[in-house]
Design a protein around this motif. Structure first.
Motif, PDB file in Angstrom:
ATOM      1  N   ILE A  63      13.932  10.485 -10.913  1.00 52.57           N
ATOM      2  CA  ILE A  63      15.374  11.084 -11.104  1.00 52.57           C
ATOM      3  C   ILE A  63      16.391  10.141 -11.220  1.00 52.57           C
ATOM      4  N   ALA A  64      16.313   8.914 -10.623  1.00 50.30           N
ATOM      5  CA  ALA A  64      17.522   7.819 -10.638  1.00 50.30           C
ATOM      6  C   ALA A  64      17.257   7.393 -12.436  1.00 50.30           C
ATOM      7  N   ARG A  65      16.323   7.453 -12.891  1.00 45.85           N
ATOM      8  CA  ARG A  65      16.218   6.950 -14.310  1.00 45.85           C
ATOM      9  C   ARG A  65      16.949   7.955 -15.232  1.00 45.85           C
ATOM     10  N   THR A  66      17.185   8.939 -15.018  1.00 46.54           N
ATOM     11  CA  THR A  66      17.712   9.918 -15.851  1.00 46.54           C
ATOM     12  C   THR A  66      19.321   9.281 -15.645  1.00 46.54           C
ATOM     13  N   LEU A  67      19.732   8.826 -14.946  1.00 49.15           N
ATOM     14  CA  LEU A  67      21.184   8.339 -14.939  1.00 49.15           C
ATOM     15  C   LEU A  67      21.321   6.851 -15.268  1.00 49.15           C
ATOM     16  N   GLY A  68      20.032   6.180 -15.786  1.00 45.15           N
ATOM     17  CA  GLY A  68      20.057   4.703 -16.182  1.00 45.15           C
ATOM     18  C   GLY A  68      19.920   3.903 -15.105  1.00 45.15           C
ATOM     19  N   TYR A  69      19.349   4.306 -13.785  1.00 42.73           N
ATOM     20  CA  TYR A  69      18.877   3.318 -12.879  1.00 42.73           C
ATOM     21  C   TYR A  69      17.510   3.001 -12.864  1.00 42.73           C
ATOM     22  N   ARG A  70      17.262   1.919 -12.990  1.00 46.28           N
ATOM     23  CA  ARG A  70      15.783   1.556 -13.054  1.00 46.28           C
ATOM     24  C   ARG A  70      15.208   0.814 -11.953  1.00 46.28           C
ATOM     25  N   PHE A  71      15.051   1.263 -10.919  1.00 43.67           N
ATOM     26  CA  PHE A  71      14.323   0.662  -9.813  1.00 43.67           C
ATOM     27  C   PHE A  71      13.447   0.190  -9.924  1.00 43.67           C
ATOM     28  N   ALA A  72      13.096  -1.132  -9.186  1.00 42.04           N
ATOM     29  CA  ALA A  72      11.563  -1.612  -9.037  1.00 42.04           C
ATOM     30  C   ALA A  72      10.963  -1.219  -7.863  1.00 42.04           C
ATOM     31  N   VAL A  73      10.751   0.134  -8.061  1.00 45.43           N
ATOM     32  CA  VAL A  73      10.075   0.802  -6.806  1.00 45.43           C
ATOM     33  C   VAL A  73       8.343   1.213  -7.540  1.00 45.43           C
ATOM     34  N   ALA A  74       7.769   1.568  -6.336  1.00 46.59           N
ATOM     35  CA  ALA A  74       6.356   2.070  -6.649  1.00 46.59           C
ATOM     36  C   ALA A  74       5.966   3.318  -5.753  1.00 46.59           C
ATOM     37  N   ALA A  75       5.069   4.198  -6.141  1.00 45.47           N
ATOM     38  CA  ALA A  75       4.409   4.921  -5.496  1.00 45.47           C
ATOM     39  C   ALA A  75       3.355   4.567  -4.703  1.00 45.47           C
ATOM     40  N   GLU A  76       3.128   4.361  -3.206  1.00 48.61           N
ATOM     41  CA  GLU A  76       2.142   3.884  -2.665  1.00 48.61           C
ATOM     42  C   GLU A  76       1.381   5.152  -2.103  1.00 48.61           C
ATOM     43  N   ARG A  77       0.108   5.380  -2.630  1.00 48.92           N
ATOM     44  CA  ARG A  77      -0.766   6.671  -2.414  1.00 48.92           C
ATOM     45  C   ARG A  77      -1.625   6.467  -1.194  1.00 48.92           C
ATOM     46  N   GLY A  78      -1.567   7.241  -0.294  1.00 48.64           N
ATOM     47  CA  GLY A  78      -2.150   7.281   1.001  1.00 48.64           C
ATOM     48  C   GLY A  78      -3.028   8.263   1.375  1.00 48.64           C
ATOM     49  N   TYR A  79      -4.021   8.456   2.044  1.00 52.93           N
ATOM     50  CA  TYR A  79      -4.779   9.511   2.536  1.00 52.93           C
ATOM     51  C   TYR A  79      -5.003   9.806   4.028  1.00 52.93           C
ATOM     52  N   HIS A  80      -5.385  10.997   4.202  1.00 50.96           N
ATOM     53  CA  HIS A  80      -5.823  11.074   5.887  1.00 50.96           C
ATOM     54  C   HIS A  80      -6.641  12.140   5.933  1.00 50.96           C
ATOM     55  N   ARG A  81      -7.357  12.243   6.820  1.00 52.11           N
ATOM     56  CA  ARG A  81      -8.148  13.245   7.299  1.00 52.11           C
ATOM     57  C   ARG A  81      -8.392  13.399   8.782  1.00 52.11           C
ATOM     58  N   HIS A  82      -8.673  14.615   9.110  1.00 50.20           N
ATOM     59  CA  HIS A  82      -8.432  14.865  10.608  1.00 50.20           C
ATOM     60  C   HIS A  82      -9.938  15.109  11.230  1.00 50.20           C
ATOM     61  N   TYR A  83     -10.221  14.632  12.407  1.00 48.05           N
ATOM     62  CA  TYR A  83     -11.592  14.675  13.033  1.00 48.05           C
ATOM     63  C   TYR A  83     -11.463  15.040  14.311  1.00 48.05           C
ATOM     64  N   ALA A  84     -12.279  15.921  14.891  1.00 54.92           N
ATOM     65  CA  ALA A  84     -12.577  16.201  16.427  1.00 54.92           C
ATOM     66  C   ALA A  84     -13.304  15.200  16.840  1.00 54.92           C
ATOM     67  N   LEU A  85     -12.796  14.751  18.039  1.00 57.52           N
ATOM     68  CA  LEU A  85     -13.325  13.626  19.007  1.00 57.52           C
ATOM     69  C   LEU A  85     -14.724  14.358  19.667  1.00 57.52           C
ATOM     70  N   HIS A  86     -15.598  13.523  19.821  1.00 55.64           N
ATOM     71  CA  HIS A  86     -16.854  14.076  20.532  1.00 55.64           C
ATOM     72  C   HIS A  86     -16.247  14.784  21.945  1.00 55.64           C
TER      73      HIS A  86
END
Length: 425
Positions: free
Chosen positions: A261-284
């Motif tokens: 979104i910022a790039r549409t205004l001319g701001y080119r930030f040195a940022v990245a998307a760090e993808r991450g995952y999760h999953r839920h488990y029941a304890l025994h």
């Protein structure tokens, strides 16, 4: 194009940072519109480990990176997974990240982040009390667990920096760690308990409660994607999927989408998307409950209690395009390791959750006024501490928007630092 009228200020983004900003701005008497597509599961805040720690002052760009770099480049370390086709798109980010991986820069970032993380838990308490979710916030501490004495020794600089800033922690041997968390069946060599830490059980429920609080305060929500921010005389026009709204000010707090979104205004930030995952488990059923989040440094993953004898297993970092197809390599590895750490039952989710953290290479958020546009505020790039520091960031945003001096110094978080090509020397 249909119009949704006018407002004093529009907040773009409905995660923890955006919601907290919108609530704090309403508290200042402003007419606030919050623009977010309303996809709760897609928000990084939803998938967070829930850790709120004063000790979260050490960025991912650690000096230890250099020793791990060969394994990272081969995708042989479970803490990071690279998709090489994506790397050319984040060259500025990568250059900044490598430049930041020095002890002097690590220390500088820790000093800048400390006032923010120190204020984080009290701000969470204030917001949780108002949202009626105080029972979901508990000051349990959290654990960093080391499988070998060598791994513990390698983290000596981290402990030295924490101690130099007065961040409280306790060192645990194998027996003490087992006594503190009997749910852990893996015999870790050492553990570090960061005592000035709380955790939020089921962060998604906190987000829902904050949405309800914002509504009760008279805030307006537009469940829509923002397509464009356009400056105009006396303010801003915000174009979204189904119309437009005009406001005197705008807060860009859209997480990993903020850079585009910022790039549409001319701001080119040195940022990245760090993808991450999760999953839920029941304890025994026969397992003791897990009472606090645990970072297994050997697996590069976090185990976090979510209540009702459930555990959230969270993966390491994946660098890939935000919209790329899921790659379950890391969460599958994290789940296998978790099965050797806790007595787990079967997964409780049909598929792993995937989200993208808005990551800056120096590990510090972008908080401040846009350098070239009046009435535009940036509040994104919190990386792994977005949920933790979201409430205090919201208070800072409200101060900046109303011309007050924030209680937390923000000069180190200025947007300008990430708008220039990095100096590597």
């Amino acid at each position: 194009m249909a119009t949704d009228g006018t407002a004093d200020i529009v907040v773009v983004g409905g995660g923890m940072v955006g919601l907290a900003s919108a609530i704090a701005l309403k508290d200042r008497g402003l007419d606030v519109v919050l623009c977010d597509p309303g996809e709760a599961r897609a928000r990084t805040s939803y998938g967070n480990a829930g850790v709120v720690s004063r000790g979260s002052i050490l960025p991912m760009s650690s000096p230890a990176l250099w020793g791990k770099l060969p394994a990272y480049l081969r995708n042989a370390d479970c803490g990071l997974r690279l998709h090489y086709a994506h790397l050319p798109r984040i060259i500025p980010y990568t250059a900044h990240f490598l430049a930041a991986a020095r002890a002097s820069r690590w220390r500088r970032a820790a000093a800048a982040l400390l006032p923010l993380t120190t204020a984080a838990y009290p701000a969470h308490e204030r917001l949780a009390a108002r949202a009626g979710t105080g029972d979901r916030l508990q000051r349990t501490g959290w654990i960093k667990a080391y499988r070998t004495e060598a791994a513990f020794a390698a983290a000596a600089l981290e402990r030295e920096i924490l101690a130099s800033h007065g961040v409280a922690f306790e060192i645990l041997d194998t027996a003490a760690l087992r006594a503190l968390e009997p749910a852990l069946v893996r015999p870790y060599a050492r553990g570090m308990l960061l005592t000035e830490t709380g955790s939020v059980r089921e962060p998604g429920r906190l987000i829902e409660a904050c949405e309800a609080l914002f509504d009760a305060l008279g805030g307006r929500r537009l469940r829509s994607h923002v397509a464009r921010l356009a400056p105009e005389a006396g303010g801003w026009r915000i174009d979204h999927d189904s119309g437009t709204v005009q406001a005197r000010q705008v807060v860009l707090a859209a997480g990993a989408a903020s850079g585009a979104i910022a790039r549409t205004l001319g701001y080119r930030f040195a940022v990245a998307a760090e993808r991450g995952y999760h999953r839920h488990y029941a304890l025994h059923p026969d397992s003791p409950p897990l009472t606090r989040p645990v970072l297994d440094t050997g697996a590069g993953s976090i185990l976090s209690p979510m209540g009702d004898h459930r555990v959230r297993v969270l993966s390491g970092v994946e660098l890939n395009a935000r919209r790329a197809a899921p790659d379950h390599t890391q969460i599958e590895a994290a789940s296998r390791e978790a099965a050797g750490t806790l007595r787990l039952g079967g997964p409780l989710d049909n598929a792993p959750w995937l989200g993208s953290r808005p990551s800056t290479p120096d590990g510090m958020p972008v908080i401040g006024r846009a350098p070239r546009h009046t009435g535009l505020l940036f509040a994104f790039g919190h990386g792994h501490i977005g949920l933790s520091t979201g409430p205090i960031t919201g208070e800072i945003v409200a101060d900046l928007a109303t011309g007050r001096t924030p209680a937390v110094p923000v000069a180190a978080f200025a947007p300008e630092r990430l708008l220039r090509w990095p100096r590597l020397l």
